[in-house]
Structures are given as structure tokens and as C-alpha cells.
Design a protein around this motif. Structure first.
Motif, mmCIF file in Angstrom:
data_model
loop_
_atom_site.group_PDB
_atom_site.id
_atom_site.type_symbol
_atom_site.label_atom_id
_atom_site.label_comp_id
_atom_site.label_asym_id
_atom_site.label_seq_id
_atom_site.Cartn_x
_atom_site.Cartn_y
_atom_site.Cartn_z
ATOM 1 N N GLY A 73 28.394 -52.266 -41.893
ATOM 2 C CA GLY A 73 27.891 -51.385 -40.847
ATOM 3 C C GLY A 73 27.213 -52.130 -39.727
ATOM 4 O O GLY A 73 27.266 -51.708 -38.565
ATOM 5 N N LEU A 74 26.583 -53.264 -40.040
ATOM 6 C CA LEU A 74 25.937 -54.054 -38.995
ATOM 7 C C LEU A 74 26.976 -54.596 -38.015
ATOM 8 O O LEU A 74 26.820 -54.489 -36.787
ATOM 9 C CB LEU A 74 25.157 -55.211 -39.626
ATOM 10 C CG LEU A 74 24.496 -56.183 -38.648
ATOM 11 C CD1 LEU A 74 23.501 -55.467 -37.760
ATOM 12 C CD2 LEU A 74 23.823 -57.331 -39.399
ATOM 13 N N VAL A 75 28.049 -55.164 -38.550
ATOM 14 C CA VAL A 75 29.103 -55.717 -37.691
ATOM 15 C C VAL A 75 29.835 -54.613 -36.943
ATOM 16 O O VAL A 75 30.025 -54.670 -35.724
ATOM 17 C CB VAL A 75 30.099 -56.547 -38.528
ATOM 18 C CG1 VAL A 75 31.249 -57.034 -37.660
ATOM 19 C CG2 VAL A 75 29.383 -57.724 -39.186
ATOM 20 N N LEU A 76 30.245 -53.582 -37.677
ATOM 21 C CA LEU A 76 31.003 -52.505 -37.056
ATOM 22 C C LEU A 76 30.139 -51.682 -36.105
ATOM 23 O O LEU A 76 30.647 -51.101 -35.142
ATOM 24 C CB LEU A 76 31.591 -51.598 -38.140
ATOM 25 C CG LEU A 76 32.656 -52.258 -39.022
ATOM 26 C CD1 LEU A 76 33.010 -51.355 -40.193
ATOM 27 C CD2 LEU A 76 33.899 -52.590 -38.207
ATOM 28 N N ALA A 81 29.288 -49.955 -30.698
ATOM 29 C CA ALA A 81 28.405 -49.874 -29.538
ATOM 30 C C ALA A 81 29.089 -50.446 -28.301
ATOM 31 O O ALA A 81 28.911 -49.927 -27.183
ATOM 32 C CB ALA A 81 27.104 -50.629 -29.828
ATOM 33 N N ALA A 82 29.873 -51.513 -28.478
ATOM 34 C CA ALA A 82 30.608 -52.075 -27.348
ATOM 35 C C ALA A 82 31.612 -51.073 -26.795
ATOM 36 O O ALA A 82 31.780 -50.943 -25.572
ATOM 37 C CB ALA A 82 31.315 -53.363 -27.776
ATOM 38 N N LEU A 186 26.596 -43.827 -40.941
ATOM 39 C CA LEU A 186 25.162 -43.715 -40.698
ATOM 40 C C LEU A 186 24.569 -45.059 -40.281
ATOM 41 O O LEU A 186 23.770 -45.134 -39.345
ATOM 42 C CB LEU A 186 24.462 -43.188 -41.948
ATOM 43 C CG LEU A 186 22.935 -43.092 -41.875
ATOM 44 C CD1 LEU A 186 22.501 -42.181 -40.740
ATOM 45 C CD2 LEU A 186 22.371 -42.584 -43.209
ATOM 46 N N VAL A 187 24.966 -46.129 -40.967
ATOM 47 C CA VAL A 187 24.464 -47.461 -40.607
ATOM 48 C C VAL A 187 24.899 -47.831 -39.191
ATOM 49 O O VAL A 187 24.103 -48.357 -38.393
ATOM 50 C CB VAL A 187 24.954 -48.520 -41.617
ATOM 51 C CG1 VAL A 187 24.564 -49.925 -41.157
ATOM 52 C CG2 VAL A 187 24.377 -48.247 -43.002
ATOM 53 N N GLN A 188 26.145 -47.535 -38.849
ATOM 54 C CA GLN A 188 26.631 -47.836 -37.500
ATOM 55 C C GLN A 188 25.818 -47.081 -36.451
ATOM 56 O O GLN A 188 25.485 -47.631 -35.393
ATOM 57 C CB GLN A 188 28.102 -47.460 -37.388
ATOM 58 C CG GLN A 188 29.031 -48.335 -38.207
ATOM 59 C CD GLN A 188 30.472 -47.893 -38.058
ATOM 60 O OE1 GLN A 188 31.138 -48.193 -37.078
ATOM 61 N NE2 GLN A 188 30.972 -47.156 -39.047
ATOM 62 N N LEU A 189 25.506 -45.828 -36.730
ATOM 63 C CA LEU A 189 24.727 -45.037 -35.779
ATOM 64 C C LEU A 189 23.317 -45.607 -35.615
ATOM 65 O O LEU A 189 22.779 -45.660 -34.507
ATOM 66 C CB LEU A 189 24.666 -43.580 -36.243
ATOM 67 C CG LEU A 189 25.988 -42.811 -36.201
ATOM 68 C CD1 LEU A 189 25.822 -41.423 -36.817
ATOM 69 C CD2 LEU A 189 26.518 -42.694 -34.772
#
Length: 323
Positions: A73-76, A81-82, A186-189
Motif C-alpha cells: 500500500g505504501l508503494v501503490l 497519488a501520482a 485503505l492504506v493507499q488512501l
């Protein structure tokens, strides 16, 4: 009795998927109307609202991110976000109609990216479809000639390319790790909310303080409708229909973007741009069908049946990319 009940269920599923496509199509005009708040502040508010709502849903369902969801999730979250950063900045310099049409090119860029990862060459029909779509893009964004090309169009196209990479990476990681897509999303958000808040904290405070009730409604629409509702509704519906039918209904997103941009945003497509839009939509539809046929021909033949977990994961990947 036994035939009418499934028919009613199918109509309900179809309406839900069309609703998802509709809210996605409406997101371009909504974001364009709100971009005056600032790109980073708008996205920080959108991400934070979506993360809060999905976090409540996840807590009620007993879903918690594990190590795999946190790492991936941190990477994605950064790639996602990009995508939204480029897309939203692009909306500041082009029409919502153009953005909704141009982002549809993701349907062509994604199979290209996946073919590179899997080292499987796509059929000639797919590249013919790409050529048709490229001609359509040229007519759509060229307007009166190359001198009329808007920077916003290029940013939206860049967002489509990055989104294709994001979805491809998400697919690879989902195959390698047993990921819970609700926790992963959720982590991505959360990553997006923290990132965009850190990029412009003063702007975020100013935007939150100056936003009108109408703008807050727009932010809620982007966060809850275009993100949380779309994710949950699509995950529910894809398990109750075929992947091909779901793809057909969700593929109406750019049509809704055009309809909403013209009807509510007062935007218009000239004759040349309209021809380009038709070619772009035809090329993406043709390319999607060519890629699907090639994928099915490479798979072991199996009886047609409603989409299962694999199709649901694919749908959730798309929802994650659209968040």
C-alpha cells in the motif's frame, strides 16, 4: 417464478454498475469545479474523507491491514497519488469532457504494460485499435492544429500512462501476495492523504476554512461517491455478473463524462473533436475486445459462469486506481 427473479437480480446489478460508471464520469466535472481550492489541498481533503469512510467500513467488517498490505500500500499509494495529481492538475488546464475521454486510453495502455511484464505479445488487431485511438486523440486535443494543444491534455494523458503502470503493478502484487483489497485500498488512501497534506499544509488549512457548503458537497461527492461507493458497489456487483458484462457497463464512464460535461458544465465538442472522441472510444472498445479474446484464447477453456474472486479482484484493482 424461477426466471423472473434472476432477471430482476441482473437488472439490479446492471444498475449498480451503471451507477459506478456514472459517478466516475461525474468526477471530472466535480474536480474541475473544485480545482480552484488548489490541487494538493483538494486531493488531501478527498483522500482524507475517503480514508475515514472506508476506515469505518473496514473496522465494522473487522478488516485490518497486515504487513503485506502496508508494504504494498505504501508503494501503490504513491503511484495512485501520482495518477490523481496529474489528472487533477490536468483538469485545471483542459475541459472535463476532454479529461474523461483521454483517461479512457488507460484501457489501451494497461494491456500494453501487462504484455511487457508477462512478455506476451498482443495480437495485430490490438495495435490497429491503438492506431485508431491515437488518431482520435490527435483530433480531440489538436483542435485547430498542434499549436492549440493544451498542457492539461498532456497531463491527463500522462495520468493515463501512470495509471496503467499502477494497475499493472497492483495486479502483479495481488498475484504474489494474499492481499485484502479493502485493507490495501485503505492504506493507499491514507498514504495519499498524508502526502498531499504535507505538500501544502497552509493551503489545506486555507481551503478547509474557505470552502463553501457547495464545495464541501463536491468534496464529499469525490470522496464518498467516486471512491468509497464505487469501490464497495463494484466489488458487490462483480460477484453477481460476468466479467465481460461488468466491463461493458463500466466502460460507459467516458460517455457519462461527456454527457455531464456538456449538459451540466456547458462544455462543447466541435465537429473535429467530436470525430476524435468517437474514434478514441471506438479504438479503446476494439482494443479491449481484442485483448480479451487473446487472453481467453491463451487460457484453458472453461464453461461460462458468473465472475468469481479473480474477476472481483480485477474490479477492485480498477476501483483502487480510480480512487
Amino acid at each position: 417464478m424461477s426466471t423472473s427473479r434472476p432477471a430482476r437480480t441482473d437488472r439490479r446489478v446492471d444498475l449498480v454498475l451503471l451507477g459506478v460508471a456514472l459517478v466516475w464520469g461525474s468526477s471530472y466535472l466535480s474536480a474541475k469545479l473544485l480545482v480552484g481550492l488548489g490541487v494538493a489541498p483538494l486531493l488531501a481533503l478527498r483522500y482524507a474523507g475517503a480514508a475515514l469512510a472506508l476506515g469505518l467500513v473496514a473496522a465494522l467488517a473487522g478488516v485490518r491491514p497486515g504487513r503485506a498490505e502496508l508494504r504494498c500500500g505504501l508503494v501503490l499509494g504513491l503511484t495512485q497519488a501520482a495518477v490523481l495529481g496529474l489528472e487533477t492538475q490536468g483538469l485545471a488546464g483542459t475541459s472535463a469532457t476532454n479529461a474523461g475521454l483521454l483517461i479512457a486510453s488507460t484501457l489501451l495502455f494497461t494491456p500494453l504494460a501487462e504484455s511487457l511484464v508477462r512478455r506476451r505479445w498482443l495480437p495485430p488487431a490490438f495495435f490497429a485499435a491503438v492506431l485508431v485511438a491515437l488518431v482520435g486523440i490527435g483530433l480531440l486535443v489538436g483542435r485547430g492544429g498542434p499549436h492549440a494543444l493544451l498542457p492539461g491534455d498532456l497531463l491527463v494523458l500522462a495520468a493515463a500512462v501512470v495509471r496503467a503502470g499502477h494497475v499493472t503493478a497492483l495486479g502483479v502484487l495481488a498475484r504474489r501476495h494474499p492481499l485484502d483489497l479493502r485493507a490495501l485500498t485503505l492504506v493507499q488512501l491514507l498514504v495519499g492523504a498524508v502526502l498531499f497534506a504535507a505538500l501544502d499544509p497552509r493551503g489545506l488549512a486555507a481551503a478547509a476554512g474557505a470552502a463553501t457548503p457547495g464545495q464541501w458537497l463536491g468534496i464529499a461527492h469525490l470522496a464518498l461517491g467516486c471512491t468509497v461507493f464505487a469501490f464497495l458497489a463494484q466489488s458487490w456487483a462483480i460477484r453477481r455478473t460476468s466479467a465481460s458484462r461488468a466491463g461493458l457497463l463500466l466502460g460507459t464512464e467516458p460517455l457519462w463524462a461527456v454527457a455531464i460535461g456538456v449538459a451540466l458544465g456547458g462544455e462543447a465538442l466541435g465537429p473535429v473533436a467530436a470525430c476524435g472522441a468517437l474514434l478514441l472510444l471506438a479504438g479503446t472498445s476494439w482494443g479491449r475486445r481484442a485483448e480479451a479474446r487473446d487472453r481467453l484464447s491463451a487460457a484453458v477453456p472453461a464453461p461460462s459462469r458468473p465472475a468469481g474472486p479473480a474477476a472481483a479482484a480485477g474490479a477492485a484493482r480498477r476501483a483502487s486506481a480510480r480512487a
